[in-house]
Design an enzyme around this catalytic site. Structure first.
Site, mmCIF file in Angstrom:
data_model
loop_
_atom_site.group_PDB
_atom_site.id
_atom_site.type_symbol
_atom_site.label_atom_id
_atom_site.label_comp_id
_atom_site.label_asym_id
_atom_site.label_seq_id
_atom_site.Cartn_x
_atom_site.Cartn_y
_atom_site.Cartn_z
ATOM 1 N N SER A 112 4.193 1.193 -10.000
ATOM 2 C CA SER A 112 3.058 1.525 -9.130
ATOM 3 C C SER A 112 3.236 2.858 -8.414
ATOM 4 C CB SER A 112 2.853 0.411 -8.095
ATOM 5 O OG SER A 112 4.007 0.280 -7.264
ATOM 6 N N HIS A 174 6.000 5.150 7.579
ATOM 7 C CA HIS A 174 5.913 4.100 8.591
ATOM 8 C C HIS A 174 6.264 4.664 9.963
ATOM 9 C CE1 HIS A 174 6.489 0.249 10.657
ATOM 10 N NE2 HIS A 174 5.746 -0.261 9.698
ATOM 11 N N CYS A 216 7.383 17.303 20.266
ATOM 12 C CA CYS A 216 7.961 16.368 19.300
ATOM 13 C C CYS A 216 6.896 15.325 18.950
ATOM 14 C CB CYS A 216 9.225 15.715 19.862
ATOM 15 S SG CYS A 216 8.898 14.491 21.161
ATOM 16 N N CYS A 233 0.161 1.770 1.548
ATOM 17 C CA CYS A 233 -0.567 2.113 0.322
ATOM 18 C C CYS A 233 -0.745 0.904 -0.581
ATOM 19 C CB CYS A 233 0.179 3.218 -0.430
ATOM 20 S SG CYS A 233 0.221 4.791 0.450
ATOM 21 N N CYS A 407 -7.906 -14.359 0.089
ATOM 22 C CA CYS A 407 -7.711 -12.911 0.178
ATOM 23 C C CYS A 407 -6.459 -12.547 -0.609
ATOM 24 C CB CYS A 407 -7.596 -12.458 1.639
ATOM 25 S SG CYS A 407 -6.147 -13.101 2.500
#
Length: 454
Positions: A112, A174, A216, A233, A407
């Site tokens: 993927s 992340h 920062c 993603c 789902c």
């Protein structure tokens, strides 16, 4: 399949070995030419002939030239993340001729990944991403040095890794990683180029540049996003060229930071910090917004900051700071059924409704036979009076027909089921409204492995 996997591993190993041999050959040839050029042939130029051949098109660009190429050659750049951002970023940095290029990543290549992570290949599925990327980069430019860090960046190893380099690119995906990378770059005075990409949009910022003056990551984002809003993603999707654009722009910004002239003390005007926003599916895909400067009260780079290397190692918990996305627990156990139970219901009980609450693009790829698609966004935007049936709700054989929701993994389906209960469609418990535990993933694992689950 075992034989196929074995052959893939062997091919990947041979590719890696071949790339390493070519790199050694290029280095040996470079050293041989340097010895030949050392006085005996009258060579008097600061770069070797093969470097002029390789980088000439770059060096003749106005405002770059030989001096910039020498700066690139002396630079040590660290790319954290060998995925969608890190692959194009590292490729263009290697092509530009940085002196040392380090890569950090603890993951392995998956199928993927391949539609966007251009340094990897089908034959290297299962291989370390760092090893795979360096195999690709050695083919691209075997004359520079590559350092492999086959691990995730942590509070324990961050100082040891980052301190070896002059510039850092954050190519992770992340918030926990972004805050850690920014903090260690602030403590070690390293300029940081940070980017992100999701679905069809991306953003890019240059941080801690110049070190001690530029903002920062915490200055720009003092608080992390809510854990439930962080979608990767794998769930939200990504267009390959979008993350490619952002990775290329990271490399470009790194080259600019490396080659730019140091600002003179007391220079004219203060630098304006901006964030570049990219939206691929609009008529004007690029725009810049002014970004706040360094915050005097920032916990990492502020005037009274107490952040130290020792504190970062011993007491900084980035997972706790960013929060943990807890599993959704909205329904009672008796309001959830297993995929095995629903498989039996689908055969024996025709009088029921199955609603798939994924978005239409995901539903179009695969679904459980007989399911109806009503995206979760419809549930979340509807505010009817109690007992009022929304116009988009499917007609059932009878008002008492049970309603099952499904789902991807069993989170959104609980939310949708609770919404239907709040609307009063369960008729105060007379009608079953619940979800399928584990969603399409559990269905694929236990009932129908042929489903192309994404």
């Amino acid at each position: 399949m075992e034989r196929i996997d074995q052959l893939r591993r062997e091919i990947a190993l041979r590719e890696s070995e071949l790339a390493d041999l070519r790199s050694q050959l290029a280095l040996a040839e470079s050293e041989h030419r340097a010895r030949q050029d050392d006085g005996s042939s009258g060579w008097k130029w600061p770069l070797a002939q093969h470097e002029y051949d390789r980088y000439s098109r770059q060096m003749i660009v106005p405002k770059l030239g030989l001096e910039s190429q020498l700066k690139l050659k002396k630079s040590r750049v660290l790319v954290i993340g060998a995925g969608g951002l890190g692959c194009p970023a590292s490729a263009y940095l290697a092509g530009a001729g940085v002196g040392i290029l380090g890569l950090v990543d603890g993951d392995t290549v998956e199928v993927s990944n391949l539609h966007r992570q251009i340094a990897h290949s089908t034959s290297r599925v299962g291989m370390s991403k760092v090893e795979s990327a360096i195999t690709y980069l050695q083919e691209l430019n075997p004359t520079i040095k590559y350092h492999a860090h086959q691990t995730h960046l942590t509070t324990e190893n961050a100082q040891g890794i980052v301190s070896q380099y002059d510039f850092v690119l954050d190519c992770t995906d992340h918030p926990t990683s972004r805050y850690l990378i920014s903090d260690i770059c602030t403590l070690l005075s390293k300029p940081l180029i940070s980017a992100s990409a999701f679905q069809s949009s991306g953003q890019l910022i240059v941080l801690n540049n110049p070190p001690g003056q530029g903002p920062c990551y915490r200055c720009v984002f003092p608080k992390p996003p809510p854990p439930e809003s962080v979608v990767g993603c794998g769930e939200g999707g990504i267009i390959g060229p979008v993350v490619g654009v952002m990775g290329v722009l990271q490399a470009l910004e790194a080259i600019k930071v490396i080659t730019q002239e140091a600002e003179q003390k007391g220079d004219e005007k203060k630098k304006t910090n901006t964030m570049l926003l990219f939206s691929a599916l609009t008529d004007t895909p690029f725009r810049s917004v002014r970004m706040r400067g360094r915050r005097s009260d920032c916990v990492a780079c502020g005037d009274a900051s107490e952040l130290t290397l020792e504190k970062l190692k011993s007491s900084m918990d980035y997972v706790q700071f960013c929060g943990v996305k807890e599993p959704v627990k909205l329904l009672k156990p008796e309001e959830r059924i297993t995929v095995e139970d629903y498989a039996r219901i689908a055969k024996e009980q025709k009088d029921h409704v199955l609603i798939d609450v994924r978005e239409k693009e995901q539903f179009g790829l695969c679904s459980i036979p007989g399911s109806i698609n009503i995206p979760i966004t419809r549930f979340m935007s509807h505010r009817p009076e109690k007992g009022q049936v929304p116009e988009w709700f499917p007609e059932a054989i009878s008002p008492s027909s049970p309603v099952y929701l499904v789902c991807r993994v069993g989170n959104d389906s609980q939310t949708a089921a609770q919404k239907l209960k709040d609307m009063g469609l369960d008729r105060d418990g007379e009608r079953f409204v619940g979800d399928i535990s584990g969603g399409l993933m559990a269905w694929r694992n236990a009932i129908d492995p042929s489903i192309p689950f994404v």
